[in-house]
Enzyme design. Structure first.
Site, short mmCIF file in Angstrom:
data_model
loop_
_atom_site.label_atom_id
_atom_site.label_comp_id
_atom_site.label_asym_id
_atom_site.label_seq_id
_atom_site.Cartn_x
_atom_site.Cartn_y
_atom_site.Cartn_z
N PHE A 59 0.89 -1.18 -0.02
CA PHE A 59 0.08 0.18 0.01
C PHE A 59 0.94 1.27 0.05
O PHE A 59 1.73 1.39 0.76
CB PHE A 59 -1.00 0.02 1.08
CG PHE A 59 -1.87 1.14 1.22
CD1 PHE A 59 -3.12 1.32 0.52
CD2 PHE A 59 -1.17 2.37 1.87
CE1 PHE A 59 -3.82 2.41 0.43
CE2 PHE A 59 -2.09 3.68 1.91
CZ PHE A 59 -3.73 3.41 1.11
N ASP A 147 9.76 2.91 0.85
CA ASP A 147 8.69 3.81 1.16
C ASP A 147 8.60 3.70 2.90
O ASP A 147 8.20 2.63 3.25
CB ASP A 147 7.42 3.06 0.52
CG ASP A 147 6.26 4.01 0.90
OD1 ASP A 147 6.22 4.94 1.96
OD2 ASP A 147 5.21 3.71 0.67
N LYS A 176 3.81 11.32 6.95
CA LYS A 176 3.09 11.08 8.05
C LYS A 176 3.86 11.80 9.19
O LYS A 176 3.45 12.83 9.67
CB LYS A 176 2.65 9.62 8.30
CG LYS A 176 2.03 9.16 7.32
CD LYS A 176 1.50 7.55 7.78
CE LYS A 176 0.53 6.97 6.58
NZ LYS A 176 -0.56 7.62 6.38
#
Length: 363
Positions: A59, A147, A176
């Site tokens: 994801f 990532d 984030k």
């Protein structure tokens, strides 16, 4: 402030350059463009033939190029045609990765992966896998792109999840926690050999690297460093998994596995014994008991508490899960109809596999 926070990031993580963006998905899109243009300019891949290898169950966001790598039907259905130029491999399978590199290596620009897969259920690859990836990417001249939007910045007990194996990717994506929960901010880190393949005017963002985002990023990084949140995450993660494993011993018919690193954890449920209750139902009951958790793929509960959480709060949260299994679950099983159709199928449209099936499930 713009150059100050980029220099801060550059020096903290040891890369030549930083390209600022706003969201994690934008960071991934930037890394994809960077890998492709590097492949054409430096590796001499024929025009429009660059390939990105990514992992099954990944994801990376919900933009079009990013979902073109996804195995999650919920984010891909209704948005086709997906972008070409992608090959999939299982996370943790270095043998399969090398096979793909051997067969397509002259056209592969990058291997994009999560060091620990988050949305897939906090999937931790086998020890030594990241080092194998580093060796293979170097051997076949492929950009290793990590990532770390979810796993980075102390979440797993290290500043980067790749630090657990002392591996240095060619490209790192952050997001984030970089915004401290206050503002969207992300960044792509790389050395000049890769980053300078993007020339003036070829990429940009209206708000990427804006002064407010830069100030927040610096404050966030200061807190992570000064309050030693990576070390704190590592220690508290051990405590949390200790509590969860004790609950698993109490309810082995309900909890199949506990997995994670630092304060990045998940509980995998035995779906057969919980039927017709799902991880979503369990999370709703946890909410009633004061705990916010995220279900994923019907059978997994993700637990990613704030890095500032206390030991006492971890114990309270663990007790809440135990109480749900002991007191709430029997009532829920009686109240919910036995034959409830799942909201979506876990059979991947791309490969036809059920990537999230538990061994206890009937096939």
């Amino acid at each position: 402030m713009w150059s100050l926070w980029l220099e801060y990031l550059r020096s903290m993580f040891g890369y030549d350059m930083v390209l600022p963006m706003n969201t994690g998905a934008e960071g991934v899109e930037t890394a994809l463009k960077l890998a492709r243009t590097w492949g054409y300019k430096k590796k001499k891949i024929p025009k429009d033939e660059a390939i990105i290898v990514s992992c099954c169950g990944c994801f990376h966001g919900r933009t079009l190029a990013v979902i073109s790598m996804s195995c999650d039907n919920d984010v891909t259905r209704g948005f086709g045609p997906l972008l070409p130029g992608h090959i999939k491999v299982d996370l943790g399978d270095a043998v399969a990765l090398e096979k793909i590199f051997k067969e397509n290596g002259d056209r592969i620009a990058g291997f994009l992966f999560e060091p620990i897969q988050g949305e897939a259920g906090v999937v931790v690859p086998p020890d030594g896998y990241l080092k194998s990836v580093r060796d293979l990417c170097s051997k076949y001249n492929v950009l290793m792109i990590a990532d770390e939007v979810q796993s980075g910045l102390a979440r797993t007990g290290k500043m980067l999840a790749c630090d657990w194996e002392e591996v240095r990717p060619d490209v790192v994506i952050l997001g984030k926690a970089l915004g401290g929960g206050v503002i969207p901010v992300s960044a792509v880190l790389a050395d000049k050999d890769a980053m300078l393949c993007i020339q003036l005017g070829e990429h940009g963002s209206t708000f990427g690297g804006n002064p407010l985002a830069g100030a927040v990023a610096i404050a966030s990084l200061d807190v992570i460093r000064d309050e030693r949140l990576a070390e704190r995450s590592a220690q508290l993660g051990l405590e949390l998994r200790h509590h969860l494993l004790k609950i698993q011993q109490q309810y082995p018919n309900y909890i199949r596995e506990v997995q994670g690193s630092g304060l990045f954890n998940a509980v995998e449920l035995n779906s057969k014994n919980l039927r017709p209750i799902s991880a979503y139902d369990i999370c709703l009951q946890l909410k009633e008991r004061g705990v916010l958790a995220k279900p994923t793929h019907d059978t997994i509960i993700r637990l990613t508490p704030p890095l500032s959480i206390s030991s006492d709060e971890l114990q309270e949260a663990s007790k809440a899960l135990s109480d749900v299994l002991e007191h709430d679950l029997p009532k829920m099983q009686k109240a919910k109809p036995e034959h409830v159709s799942p909201t979506s199928s876990n059979i991947c449209d791309r490969c036809g596999r059920n990537l999230y099936a538990s061994p206890d499930e009937d096939n």
